[in-house]
Design a protein around this motif. Structure first.
Motif, PDB file in Angstrom:
ATOM      1  N   PHE A  20      18.447  59.028  32.181  1.00 32.36           N
ATOM      2  CA  PHE A  20      19.047  57.580  31.831  1.00 32.36           C
ATOM      3  C   PHE A  20      20.635  57.747  31.667  1.00 32.36           C
ATOM      4  O   PHE A  20      21.217  56.832  31.187  1.00 32.36           O
ATOM      5  CB  PHE A  20      18.142  56.860  30.846  1.00 32.36           C
ATOM      6  N   ALA A  21      21.156  58.860  31.648  1.00 35.13           N
ATOM      7  CA  ALA A  21      22.498  59.060  31.180  1.00 35.13           C
ATOM      8  C   ALA A  21      23.634  58.231  32.366  1.00 35.13           C
ATOM      9  O   ALA A  21      24.394  57.530  31.796  1.00 35.13           O
ATOM     10  CB  ALA A  21      22.913  60.561  31.295  1.00 35.13           C
ATOM     11  N   LEU A  26      22.393  49.379  35.956  1.00 35.83           N
ATOM     12  CA  LEU A  26      23.601  48.400  36.077  1.00 35.83           C
ATOM     13  C   LEU A  26      24.366  48.729  37.249  1.00 35.83           C
ATOM     14  O   LEU A  26      25.432  48.102  37.528  1.00 35.83           O
ATOM     15  CB  LEU A  26      24.352  48.821  34.695  1.00 35.83           C
ATOM     16  N   TRP A  27      23.745  49.309  38.156  1.00 35.99           N
ATOM     17  CA  TRP A  27      24.537  49.685  39.661  1.00 35.99           C
ATOM     18  C   TRP A  27      24.603  48.157  40.147  1.00 35.99           C
ATOM     19  O   TRP A  27      23.751  47.323  40.287  1.00 35.99           O
ATOM     20  CB  TRP A  27      23.838  50.446  40.505  1.00 35.99           C
ATOM     21  N   GLY A  28      25.970  47.785  40.557  1.00 38.23           N
ATOM     22  CA  GLY A  28      26.378  46.567  41.143  1.00 38.23           C
ATOM     23  C   GLY A  28      26.358  45.308  40.216  1.00 38.23           C
ATOM     24  O   GLY A  28      26.540  44.170  40.628  1.00 38.23           O
ATOM     25  N   ILE A  40      30.051  50.761  30.769  1.00 36.08           N
ATOM     26  CA  ILE A  40      30.752  51.709  29.735  1.00 36.08           C
ATOM     27  C   ILE A  40      30.021  51.542  28.545  1.00 36.08           C
ATOM     28  O   ILE A  40      29.953  52.430  27.756  1.00 36.08           O
ATOM     29  CB  ILE A  40      32.262  51.161  29.739  1.00 36.08           C
ATOM     30  N   TRP A  41      29.603  50.275  27.946  1.00 39.52           N
ATOM     31  CA  TRP A  41      28.811  49.915  26.688  1.00 39.52           C
ATOM     32  C   TRP A  41      27.585  50.767  26.905  1.00 39.52           C
ATOM     33  O   TRP A  41      27.309  51.349  25.911  1.00 39.52           O
ATOM     34  CB  TRP A  41      28.622  48.621  26.620  1.00 39.52           C
ATOM     35  N   TRP A  42      27.132  50.910  28.033  1.00 42.93           N
ATOM     36  CA  TRP A  42      25.823  51.626  28.275  1.00 42.93           C
ATOM     37  C   TRP A  42      26.095  52.942  27.841  1.00 42.93           C
ATOM     38  O   TRP A  42      25.569  53.703  27.053  1.00 42.93           O
ATOM     39  CB  TRP A  42      25.504  51.485  29.621  1.00 42.93           C
ATOM     40  N   HIS A  43      27.040  53.576  28.320  1.00 45.05           N
ATOM     41  CA  HIS A  43      27.374  55.054  28.038  1.00 45.05           C
ATOM     42  C   HIS A  43      28.016  55.341  26.500  1.00 45.05           C
ATOM     43  O   HIS A  43      27.612  56.166  25.934  1.00 45.05           O
ATOM     44  CB  HIS A  43      28.936  55.482  28.848  1.00 45.05           C
TER      45      HIS A  43
END
Length: 89
Positions: A20-21, A26-28, A40-43
């Motif tokens: 899940f890295a 969130l693609w698209g 970016i917030w996901w990362h």
């Protein structure tokens, strides 16, 4: 080398962290929050989670056991002489 059950829990834990890295869900998605894309917030959140889990991994002693060392022992094994007063930095 035998591994305890608690050490074996770390293998799937790190597999999930790696899987899940990449922010697959969130693609698209073009949504922006606080001026940055959501991925970016996901990362940022994911790196925080990885940091916390790695700290827990190290504190549990699994790191030392995985490296073939006994937890709580220093590299010198207590055999190194104490530094002289002029050797301190």
């Amino acid at each position: 080398m035998t591994r305890s059950r608690s050490d074996l829990v770390w293998i799937p834990t790190f597999a999930v962290l790696v899987a899940f890295a990449v922010p697959w869900p969130l693609w698209g998605v073009d949504r922006v929050v606080a001026g940055l894309p959501v991925w970016i917030w996901w990362h940022v959140a994911w790196l925080g989670l990885c940091t916390a889990l790695f700290a827990l991994f190290v504190r549990s002693g699994a790191w030392e056991r995985g490296m073939g060392r006994r937890p709580g022992h220093d590299v010198a094994g207590g055999d190194a002489p104490a530094p002289a007063d002029g050797d301190r930095r």
